[in-house]
Design a protein around this motif. Structure first.
Motif, PDB file in Angstrom:
ATOM      1  N   ARG A 188       0.840  -1.191   0.000  1.00 39.74           N
ATOM      2  CA  ARG A 188       0.000   0.000   0.000  1.00 39.74           C
ATOM      3  C   ARG A 188       0.882   1.251   0.000  1.00 39.74           C
ATOM      4  NH1 ARG A 188      -5.303  -1.372   2.359  1.00 39.74           N
ATOM      5  NH2 ARG A 188      -5.764   0.802   2.861  1.00 39.74           N
ATOM      6  N   CYS A 189       0.698   2.105  -0.995  1.00 40.51           N
ATOM      7  CA  CYS A 189       1.428   3.378  -0.983  1.00 40.51           C
ATOM      8  C   CYS A 189       0.618   4.460  -0.285  1.00 40.51           C
ATOM      9  CB  CYS A 189       1.816   3.812  -2.393  1.00 40.51           C
ATOM     10  SG  CYS A 189       0.433   4.174  -3.489  1.00 40.51           S
ATOM     11  N   ASN A 190      -0.687   4.263  -0.192  1.00 38.28           N
ATOM     12  CA  ASN A 190      -1.541   5.113   0.633  1.00 38.28           C
ATOM     13  C   ASN A 190      -2.850   4.369   0.881  1.00 38.28           C
ATOM     14  OD1 ASN A 190      -3.375   5.580  -1.503  1.00 38.28           O
ATOM     15  ND2 ASN A 190      -2.250   7.382  -2.184  1.00 38.28           N
ATOM     16  N   ALA A 191      -3.817   5.025   1.483  1.00 39.74           N
ATOM     17  CA  ALA A 191      -5.047   4.333   1.873  1.00 39.74           C
ATOM     18  C   ALA A 191      -5.861   3.854   0.685  1.00 39.74           C
ATOM     19  CB  ALA A 191      -5.904   5.256   2.751  1.00 39.74           C
ATOM     20  N   LYS A 207       5.453  10.511  -4.504  1.00 38.68           N
ATOM     21  CA  LYS A 207       4.634   9.826  -5.503  1.00 38.68           C
ATOM     22  C   LYS A 207       5.442   8.722  -6.177  1.00 38.68           C
ATOM     23  CE  LYS A 207       5.456  13.552  -8.855  1.00 38.68           C
ATOM     24  NZ  LYS A 207       4.806  14.541  -9.742  1.00 38.68           N
ATOM     25  N   VAL A 208       4.701   7.770  -6.720  1.00 35.02           N
ATOM     26  CA  VAL A 208       5.314   6.609  -7.366  1.00 35.02           C
ATOM     27  C   VAL A 208       4.656   6.418  -8.728  1.00 35.02           C
ATOM     28  CG1 VAL A 208       3.701   5.060  -6.161  1.00 35.02           C
ATOM     29  CG2 VAL A 208       5.803   4.133  -7.145  1.00 35.02           C
ATOM     30  N   ILE A 217       2.122   8.855  -2.503  1.00 34.44           N
ATOM     31  CA  ILE A 217       2.606   8.052  -1.380  1.00 34.44           C
ATOM     32  C   ILE A 217       2.189   8.754  -0.090  1.00 34.44           C
ATOM     33  CG2 ILE A 217       4.620   7.075  -0.224  1.00 34.44           C
ATOM     34  CD1 ILE A 217       6.088   7.133  -2.892  1.00 34.44           C
ATOM     35  N   GLY A 218       1.388   8.088   0.704  1.00 39.46           N
ATOM     36  CA  GLY A 218       0.892   8.678   1.940  1.00 39.46           C
ATOM     37  C   GLY A 218       1.996   8.833   2.983  1.00 39.46           C
ATOM     38  N   LEU A 226       8.512   2.106   1.228  1.00 42.53           N
ATOM     39  CA  LEU A 226       9.897   2.128   0.770  1.00 42.53           C
ATOM     40  C   LEU A 226      10.660   0.896   1.251  1.00 42.53           C
ATOM     41  CD1 LEU A 226      10.812   5.895   1.235  1.00 42.53           C
ATOM     42  CD2 LEU A 226      10.166   4.710  -0.861  1.00 42.53           C
ATOM     43  N   GLU A 227      10.363   0.440   2.453  1.00 44.53           N
ATOM     44  CA  GLU A 227      10.987  -0.785   2.961  1.00 44.53           C
ATOM     45  C   GLU A 227      10.567  -1.982   2.119  1.00 44.53           C
ATOM     46  OE1 GLU A 227       9.773  -0.947   7.009  1.00 44.53           O
ATOM     47  OE2 GLU A 227      11.379   0.365   7.733  1.00 44.53           O
TER      48      GLU A 227
END
Length: 237
Positions: A188-191, A207-208, A217-218, A226-227
């Motif tokens: 998940r990059c954001n909700a 952002k991605v 990206i939240g 990122l991890e």
């Protein structure tokens, strides 16, 4: 069967890599490979068909640099694993800009080569583990490989599944898919977005880029995202 490319203009370093590959795969009875050697960057680019699994790129070449070749390759191929082979570590560090997996310092020793190759293959095998989903849409059910999903978006309680076959819509929970795809390189990059890390082509501060779409990206999810991406790509060590 892994397809491997070597870009190296000097005969001895190229022959060393060929010898090391032969020795490495002779000790891996369940794996096989083919290899093609290029001594010019433009020859590799001209021949490139997006079907290589691994590329070993020298940086200093007579025509274009290995970094320039890698930049153009990344525009064509998001998935090939790039390893730089160089005696200039400071240039290899720039490999982050082309999502390089690692670098090997010249003169290459077999223990160093073996260690890097083992990590690269394990990362590639993790990336290739596929999962199939049964998607129910208004037009009926579709069995879909998760590898064909670019990202999943939720909007007004509707899931929009962006795939190589177009956008599929269904009712559901993004959290449900996050759990189902937890072992299949999704994050998940954001909700509102669940991203297939395989298709990340670029990242900026917040952002991605997936295919042609830039997704936000939240702030609260940035560290974990990122991890996850670093773990998926293997990183440069």
């Amino acid at each position: 069967m892994f397809k491997i490319g070597i870009l190296e203009d000097e005969k001895q370093p190229a022959e060393d890599l060929l010898k090391f590959l032969d020795l490495f795969f002779s000790q891996q009875p369940d794996l096989s490979y083919t290899v093609t050697w290029y001594n010019r960057g433009m020859a590799l680019l001209k021949d490139y068909k997006r079907d290589f699994d691994f590329l070993f790129l020298d940086i200093q070449l007579p025509d274009i640099t290995g970094m320039q070749a890698a930049t153009q390759i990344r525009m064509m191929d998001e998935n090939v694993t790039i390893l730089f082979v160089t005696n200039l570590a400071q240039y290899a560090i720039q490999g982050y800009s082309v999502q390089a997996f690692d670098y090997i310092l010249k003169p290459v020793s077999y223990p160093s080569f073996c260690q890097k190759m083992e990590r690269a293959i394990q990362s590639k095998l993790r990336q290739s583990n596929d999962v199939y989903l049964d998607i129910r849409t208004k037009k009926g059910s579709i069995r879909l490989s998760c590898d064909s999903i670019f990202y999943i978006e939720i909007y007004n309680h509707t899931l929009m599944i962006h795939t190589d076959q177009g956008v599929l819509e269904q009712w559901g929970s993004l959290s449900k898919y996050e759990k189902m795809l937890s072992d299949s390189h999704f994050s998940r990059c954001n909700a509102s977005y669940l991203v297939n890390l395989k298709y990340v082509s670029s990242m900026e501060r917040d952002k991605v880029k997936i295919q042609s779409a830039w997704l936000p990206i939240g702030r609260t999810r940035k560290k974990k995202f990122l991890e996850d991406y670093s773990l998926y790509k293997g990183g440069i060590h």
